[in-house]
Design a protein around this motif. Structure first.
Motif, mmCIF file in Angstrom:
data_model
loop_
_atom_site.group_PDB
_atom_site.id
_atom_site.type_symbol
_atom_site.label_atom_id
_atom_site.label_comp_id
_atom_site.label_asym_id
_atom_site.label_seq_id
_atom_site.Cartn_x
_atom_site.Cartn_y
_atom_site.Cartn_z
ATOM 1 N N PHE A 21 0.837 -1.208 0.000
ATOM 2 C CA PHE A 21 0.000 0.000 0.000
ATOM 3 C C PHE A 21 0.868 1.254 0.000
ATOM 4 O O PHE A 21 0.645 2.185 -0.788
ATOM 5 N N MET A 22 1.887 1.298 0.883
ATOM 6 C CA MET A 22 2.691 2.517 0.998
ATOM 7 C C MET A 22 3.589 2.721 -0.219
ATOM 8 O O MET A 22 3.775 3.846 -0.688
ATOM 9 N N LEU A 23 4.139 1.638 -0.740
ATOM 10 C CA LEU A 23 5.031 1.771 -1.894
ATOM 11 C C LEU A 23 4.244 1.956 -3.190
ATOM 12 O O LEU A 23 4.679 2.664 -4.098
ATOM 13 N N GLY A 24 3.083 1.301 -3.264
ATOM 14 C CA GLY A 24 2.272 1.411 -4.467
ATOM 15 C C GLY A 24 1.735 2.808 -4.716
ATOM 16 O O GLY A 24 1.356 3.141 -5.839
ATOM 17 N N GLY A 25 1.731 3.621 -3.663
ATOM 18 C CA GLY A 25 1.262 4.994 -3.817
ATOM 19 C C GLY A 25 2.286 5.925 -4.428
ATOM 20 O O GLY A 25 1.968 7.068 -4.773
ATOM 21 N N VAL A 104 16.074 -1.562 6.913
ATOM 22 C CA VAL A 104 15.099 -0.625 7.466
ATOM 23 C C VAL A 104 14.292 -1.369 8.523
ATOM 24 O O VAL A 104 14.027 -2.570 8.392
ATOM 25 N N LEU A 105 13.934 -0.669 9.573
ATOM 26 C CA LEU A 105 13.085 -1.247 10.603
ATOM 27 C C LEU A 105 11.645 -1.281 10.098
ATOM 28 O O LEU A 105 11.223 -0.408 9.336
ATOM 29 N N LYS A 106 10.906 -2.287 10.536
ATOM 30 C CA LYS A 106 9.532 -2.427 10.066
ATOM 31 C C LYS A 106 8.635 -1.288 10.531
ATOM 32 O O LYS A 106 7.589 -1.044 9.926
ATOM 33 N N ASP A 107 9.022 -0.604 11.604
ATOM 34 C CA ASP A 107 8.217 0.524 12.057
ATOM 35 C C ASP A 107 8.729 1.865 11.523
ATOM 36 O O ASP A 107 8.361 2.924 12.009
ATOM 37 N N THR A 108 9.607 1.808 10.507
ATOM 38 C CA THR A 108 10.094 3.033 9.873
ATOM 39 C C THR A 108 8.930 3.762 9.204
ATOM 40 O O THR A 108 8.069 3.122 8.588
ATOM 41 N N PRO A 109 8.866 5.093 9.310
ATOM 42 C CA PRO A 109 7.796 5.845 8.645
ATOM 43 C C PRO A 109 7.744 5.545 7.151
ATOM 44 O O PRO A 109 8.781 5.371 6.514
ATOM 45 N N PRO A 110 6.534 5.469 6.581
ATOM 46 C CA PRO A 110 6.379 5.117 5.165
ATOM 47 C C PRO A 110 7.232 5.945 4.217
ATOM 48 O O PRO A 110 7.832 5.402 3.280
ATOM 49 N N GLU A 112 10.073 7.250 4.659
ATOM 50 C CA GLU A 112 11.478 6.866 4.722
ATOM 51 C C GLU A 112 11.719 5.539 4.008
ATOM 52 O O GLU A 112 12.783 5.325 3.415
ATOM 53 N N ILE A 113 10.757 4.630 4.052
ATOM 54 C CA ILE A 113 10.899 3.371 3.326
ATOM 55 C C ILE A 113 10.877 3.631 1.824
ATOM 56 O O ILE A 113 11.664 3.065 1.063
ATOM 57 N N ARG A 118 14.189 4.212 -3.251
ATOM 58 C CA ARG A 118 14.710 5.077 -4.307
ATOM 59 C C ARG A 118 16.228 5.197 -4.235
ATOM 60 O O ARG A 118 16.908 5.150 -5.273
ATOM 61 N N ARG A 119 16.780 5.322 -3.032
ATOM 62 C CA ARG A 119 18.227 5.444 -2.893
ATOM 63 C C ARG A 119 18.932 4.181 -3.367
ATOM 64 O O ARG A 119 19.935 4.245 -4.072
ATOM 65 N N VAL A 120 18.412 3.044 -2.951
ATOM 66 C CA VAL A 120 19.045 1.779 -3.329
ATOM 67 C C VAL A 120 18.975 1.573 -4.841
ATOM 68 O O VAL A 120 19.934 1.131 -5.466
#
Length: 223
Positions: A21-25, A104-110, A112-113, A118-120
């Motif tokens: 959901f967060m990445l698809g946006g 990345v931690l699973k509770d990282t803000p969307p 930042e993920i 994008r950075r990688v």
């Protein structure tokens, strides 16, 4: 430009749904596949051709560490970002040694993920060598029967004097601009040195340079 193709690997369907959901946006990211176990990764990489794999560490059958090691051993492997619930974890360090671009931690803000993906995809590690140095300083990794420092120094012996100076500076977490100022080099020369270091040592990114200089004990001497 085509979107960044991402494969999600996590045994929890809710985590995968949240990541999707967060990445698809994001307009420049496309979720091309999902897996619930590390054993599914190789076939999905072949069929989906992702640029980035978000990989959970702990899965019941084939864990993320094993999957990462197998994946990064492939030719033209996608980048791997490890998903974890722990800041300091021996398996995270092992994944970084295997060539993961960061974690990345699973509770990282969307946001930042999304930024991490994008950075990688652009070829940059997710975490700085400074963070890596702090991480490996908190994790004790057993290395029975082998002298890690000796082996690390033997690998670094292929570098010239200036390249070794640059490698140590990278290990300290210095940016290219900082290294240029410290060693009285142009920014272009520093970038060229870093590229040659990665090629000569068969490494994937600056994080692995930091790990190797740490193993060799050069950061302690430098500090």
């Amino acid at each position: 430009m085509r979107p960044i193709r991402v494969l999600l690997v996590d045994d929890d369907p809710l985590v995968r749904a949240g990541l999707s959901f967060m990445l698809g946006g994001a307009h420049d990211i496309e979720i091309v596949g999902e897996a619930g176990d590390g054993g599914e990764v190789q076939a999905l990489v072949d069929s989906c051709r992702p640029d980035v794999v978000l990989m959970d560490i702990r899965m019941p059958a084939v864990d993320g560490l094993t999957a990462t090691e197998a994946l990064r051993a492939r030719a033209e492997a996608p980048e791997v970002v490890v998903l974890t619930t722990f800041h300091a974890d021996e398996q995270v360090v092992r994944a970084l040694r295997a060539g993961a671009a960061g974690f990345v931690l699973k509770d990282t803000p969307p946001a930042e993920i999304v930024a991490a993906v994008r950075r990688v995809a652009a070829g940059d590690p997710v975490l700085s060598p400074t963070v890596t140095r702090q991480l490996i300083g908190r994790v004790t990794e057993p290395d029975p029967g082998r002298d890690r420092r000796t082996r690390a120094r033997a690998r670094l012996a292929v570098l010239g004097e200036r390249e070794l100076q640059v490698a140590v500076a990278v290990g300290r977490g210095a940016s290219n601009a900082d290294i240029a100022a410290e060693l009285y080099l142009s920014l272009a020369t520093v970038k060229a040195h870093v590229s040659r270091i990665l090629a000569r040592l068969d490494l994937n990114n600056r994080v692995q340079i930091a790990l190797l200089t740490h193993d060799a004990g050069l950061l302690d001497e430098d500090g």
